[in-house]
Motif scaffolding. Structure first.
Motif, PDB file in Angstrom:
ATOM      1  N   GLU A 247      56.546  34.119 -58.654  1.00  0.00           N
ATOM      2  CA  GLU A 247      55.218  34.689 -58.396  1.00  0.00           C
ATOM      3  C   GLU A 247      54.380  33.802 -57.494  1.00  0.00           C
ATOM      4  N   THR A 248      54.505  32.488 -57.618  1.00  0.00           N
ATOM      5  CA  THR A 248      53.716  31.555 -56.801  1.00  0.00           C
ATOM      6  C   THR A 248      54.349  31.272 -55.444  1.00  0.00           C
ATOM      7  N   LEU A 249      55.478  31.916 -55.144  1.00  0.00           N
ATOM      8  CA  LEU A 249      56.162  31.775 -53.850  1.00  0.00           C
ATOM      9  C   LEU A 249      56.578  30.335 -53.562  1.00  0.00           C
ATOM     10  N   ALA A 250      56.896  29.600 -54.616  1.00  0.00           N
ATOM     11  CA  ALA A 250      57.296  28.200 -54.437  1.00  0.00           C
ATOM     12  C   ALA A 250      58.612  28.080 -53.679  1.00  0.00           C
ATOM     13  N   PHE A 251      59.403  29.161 -53.643  1.00  0.00           N
ATOM     14  CA  PHE A 251      60.693  29.122 -52.951  1.00  0.00           C
ATOM     15  C   PHE A 251      60.548  29.040 -51.439  1.00  0.00           C
ATOM     16  N   LEU A 252      59.328  29.247 -50.913  1.00  0.00           N
ATOM     17  CA  LEU A 252      59.125  29.171 -49.463  1.00  0.00           C
ATOM     18  C   LEU A 252      59.071  27.734 -48.958  1.00  0.00           C
ATOM     19  N   ASP A 253      59.018  26.783 -49.859  1.00  0.00           N
ATOM     20  CA  ASP A 253      59.000  25.375 -49.469  1.00  0.00           C
ATOM     21  C   ASP A 253      60.334  25.015 -48.810  1.00  0.00           C
ATOM     22  N   SER A 254      60.271  24.598 -47.566  1.00  0.00           N
ATOM     23  CA  SER A 254      61.508  24.287 -46.829  1.00  0.00           C
ATOM     24  C   SER A 254      62.224  23.064 -47.399  1.00  0.00           C
ATOM     25  N   ASP A 255      61.493  22.226 -48.141  1.00  0.00           N
ATOM     26  CA  ASP A 255      62.095  21.036 -48.744  1.00  0.00           C
ATOM     27  C   ASP A 255      62.612  21.300 -50.162  1.00  0.00           C
ATOM     28  N   LEU A 264      59.873  21.411 -60.959  1.00  0.00           N
ATOM     29  CA  LEU A 264      58.829  22.431 -60.968  1.00  0.00           C
ATOM     30  C   LEU A 264      58.919  23.347 -62.187  1.00  0.00           C
ATOM     31  N   VAL A 265      60.146  23.798 -62.488  1.00  0.00           N
ATOM     32  CA  VAL A 265      60.308  24.761 -63.586  1.00  0.00           C
ATOM     33  C   VAL A 265      60.626  24.075 -64.907  1.00  0.00           C
ATOM     34  N   GLU A 266      60.753  22.743 -64.878  1.00  0.00           N
ATOM     35  CA  GLU A 266      60.999  21.956 -66.090  1.00  0.00           C
ATOM     36  C   GLU A 266      62.259  22.426 -66.821  1.00  0.00           C
ATOM     37  N   ASN A 285      71.586  27.763 -54.562  1.00  0.00           N
ATOM     38  CA  ASN A 285      71.347  28.065 -53.147  1.00  0.00           C
ATOM     39  C   ASN A 285      71.273  29.569 -52.893  1.00  0.00           C
ATOM     40  N   GLY A 286      72.165  30.319 -53.519  1.00  0.00           N
ATOM     41  CA  GLY A 286      72.138  31.767 -53.348  1.00  0.00           C
ATOM     42  C   GLY A 286      70.877  32.391 -53.912  1.00  0.00           C
ATOM     43  N   PHE A 287      70.416  31.877 -55.026  1.00  0.00           N
ATOM     44  CA  PHE A 287      69.199  32.383 -55.658  1.00  0.00           C
ATOM     45  C   PHE A 287      67.984  32.146 -54.763  1.00  0.00           C
ATOM     46  N   ILE A 288      67.835  30.915 -54.237  1.00  0.00           N
ATOM     47  CA  ILE A 288      66.694  30.590 -53.370  1.00  0.00           C
ATOM     48  C   ILE A 288      66.761  31.382 -52.073  1.00  0.00           C
ATOM     49  N   ASN A 289      67.951  31.497 -51.478  1.00  0.00           N
ATOM     50  CA  ASN A 289      68.081  32.231 -50.218  1.00  0.00           C
ATOM     51  C   ASN A 289      67.732  33.705 -50.381  1.00  0.00           C
ATOM     52  N   GLN A 290      68.139  34.302 -51.507  1.00  0.00           N
ATOM     53  CA  GLN A 290      67.827  35.709 -51.706  1.00  0.00           C
ATOM     54  C   GLN A 290      66.323  35.934 -51.876  1.00  0.00           C
ATOM     55  N   LEU A 291      65.657  35.024 -52.570  1.00  0.00           N
ATOM     56  CA  LEU A 291      64.205  35.131 -52.691  1.00  0.00           C
ATOM     57  C   LEU A 291      63.532  35.041 -51.323  1.00  0.00           C
ATOM     58  N   ARG A 292      63.997  34.120 -50.498  1.00  0.00           N
ATOM     59  CA  ARG A 292      63.414  33.956 -49.169  1.00  0.00           C
ATOM     60  C   ARG A 292      63.675  35.179 -48.295  1.00  0.00           C
ATOM     61  N   LEU A 293      64.877  35.722 -48.359  1.00  0.00           N
ATOM     62  CA  LEU A 293      65.217  36.892 -47.552  1.00  0.00           C
ATOM     63  C   LEU A 293      64.436  38.122 -48.009  1.00  0.00           C
ATOM     64  N   ASN A 294      64.234  38.259 -49.303  1.00  0.00           N
ATOM     65  CA  ASN A 294      63.442  39.383 -49.808  1.00  0.00           C
ATOM     66  C   ASN A 294      61.992  39.285 -49.339  1.00  0.00           C
ATOM     67  N   TYR A 295      61.478  38.054 -49.334  1.00  0.00           N
ATOM     68  CA  TYR A 295      60.115  37.848 -48.843  1.00  0.00           C
ATOM     69  C   TYR A 295      60.038  38.179 -47.354  1.00  0.00           C
ATOM     70  N   LEU A 314      60.834  30.059 -40.208  1.00  0.00           N
ATOM     71  CA  LEU A 314      60.276  28.804 -40.711  1.00  0.00           C
ATOM     72  C   LEU A 314      59.325  29.057 -41.877  1.00  0.00           C
ATOM     73  N   ILE A 315      58.573  30.156 -41.797  1.00  0.00           N
ATOM     74  CA  ILE A 315      57.649  30.497 -42.883  1.00  0.00           C
ATOM     75  C   ILE A 315      58.412  30.705 -44.187  1.00  0.00           C
ATOM     76  N   CYS A 316      59.579  31.287 -44.075  1.00  0.00           N
ATOM     77  CA  CYS A 316      60.381  31.605 -45.270  1.00  0.00           C
ATOM     78  C   CYS A 316      61.173  30.406 -45.788  1.00  0.00           C
ATOM     79  N   GLY A 317      61.100  29.285 -45.117  1.00  0.00           N
ATOM     80  CA  GLY A 317      61.721  28.076 -45.640  1.00  0.00           C
ATOM     81  C   GLY A 317      63.095  27.758 -45.099  1.00  0.00           C
ATOM     82  N   PHE A 318      63.583  28.540 -44.103  1.00  0.00           N
ATOM     83  CA  PHE A 318      64.905  28.246 -43.533  1.00  0.00           C
ATOM     84  C   PHE A 318      64.786  27.097 -42.535  1.00  0.00           C
TER      85      PHE A 318
END
Length: 347
Positions: A247-255, A264-266, A285-295, A314-318
């Motif tokens: 929800e907070t779009l933390a997956f967009l962080d390129s780092d 972050l998620v403890e 990696n697949g989980f983060i990439n799919q979130l970025r691609l959906n965004y 770049l906005i999506c974190g790639f």
């Protein structure tokens, strides 16, 4: 117990049932053996209400894990020791019973209120996420003040009137109801936030395209490959934290990497791979990439797109434009330009 997850909070349920039993036992004692009623009412069960509320907040995953639960039970253990002395030492019982009862009930109330105030900063973010958060917050504060006022009134009546078993029973009932109200309010807003998050995620899923598909728990769970067995409480806490992460779009962080994600998620690093595979059918990696691609797909379909498609990578974190195009082609079967043209044409 929450019907949507069929989860039973055993420690909380135990305290709730013990509270009911304590009140009923006091009522039975007043009828069958009234001379021992004051000892029944002075058992320090109220000192477990505050730790039980903290334990519930911890089990919901709203605070960091705390293995020092025994520290929260020190007042209860100490009061049990004094209670035992009063039971077996007649002279102490007749001399200090009233002072002990006043102090016990006062400290039980102060401890419960202290835990609620201490955990308010943890619970407040849940209220912020609700559309009716202001109303619920005002209602919660109003009920909090009313119950606290009733408890203090009974406590003052007990001080003024001396050893009055009726007032003491009434005070115990009010403290128990105060605890029950706090627990009910917490579970109510927690359940509402989870439903809102789920509705937001489901609402973002397009019925016409995979572009808006956000990873959802996999219905086919294979236990044969599951290397780490998680408890039900852990699974619930992990799901909630990942929903907040999405929800907070933390997956967009390129780092974003596995270590940063765990922080972050403890979630312990040893649990991440098996949990994501079990719940979402993908590795980290697949989980983060799919979130970025959906965004990215959601942005491409929007009429208010303010980025160029090249900048969107770049906005999506790639890390690069080529990586973004390659993953987008694999996920949606077309390039980002083709995807935007087709969606705009369909409109």
């Amino acid at each position: 117990m929450r019907s949507e997850q069929q989860t039973f909070y055993r420690p909380l349920a135990l305290i709730l049932f013990l509270g009911i039993f304590h009140l009923l036992f006091g009522y039975i004692s007043s009828i069958l053996y009234s001379q021992w009623l004051y000892l029944t009412l002075c058992f320090p069960l109220g000192l477990l209400y505050g730790p039980a509320f903290f334990l519930l907040v911890k089990d919901l995953g709203l605070t960091k894990p705390d293995r020092g639960l025994w520290k929260h039970l020190i007042p209860f253990y100490f009061s049990c020791f004094i209670f035992t002395l009063l039971v077996f030492q007649t002279s102490l019982r007749y001399q200090y019973h009233f002072e002990y009862a006043i102090f016990l009930h006062f400290f039980s109330l102060v401890q419960l209120v202290g835990y609620i105030i201490w955990l308010c900063p943890v619970i407040s973010p849940l209220l912020v996420q609700l559309s009716t958060g202001l109303l619920r917050t005002a209602t919660g504060y109003a009920l909090f003040i009313v119950m606290l006022g009733l408890c203090m009134k009974s406590l003052l009546q007990m001080v003024v009137n001396g050893i009055n078993m009726h007032i003491q029973s009434q005070l115990l009932m009010l403290i128990y109801l105060f605890f029950l109200l706090s627990v009910s309010f917490l579970l109510l807003i927690y359940g509402q936030v989870r439903r809102n998050n789920r509705n937001q995620i489901e609402g973002s899923v397009s019925k016409q395209s995979r572009a808006f598909t956000i990873p959802t728990p996999s219905k086919k769970r294979t236990t044969t490959r599951k290397s780490i067995l998680l408890t039900r409480d852990q699974e619930i806490a992990y799901r909630f934290r990942i929903e907040i992460f999405i929800e907070t779009l933390a997956f967009l962080d390129s780092d974003m990497n596995k270590d940063k994600f765990c922080q972050l998620v403890e979630i312990p690093s040893s649990h991440v791979a098996s949990f994501l595979k079990q719940e979402f059918g993908r590795g980290f990696n697949g989980f983060i990439n799919q979130l970025r691609l959906n965004y990215a797909a959601r942005q491409l379909r929007s009429d208010d797109l303010i980025y160029t498609i090249e900048d969107l990578s770049l906005i999506c974190g790639f890390s690069s434009r080529a990586s973004f195009y390659r993953n987008f082609q694999t996920e949606f079967g077309c390039s980002p330009h083709q995807f935007r043209f087709e969606k705009k044409s369909a409109v």
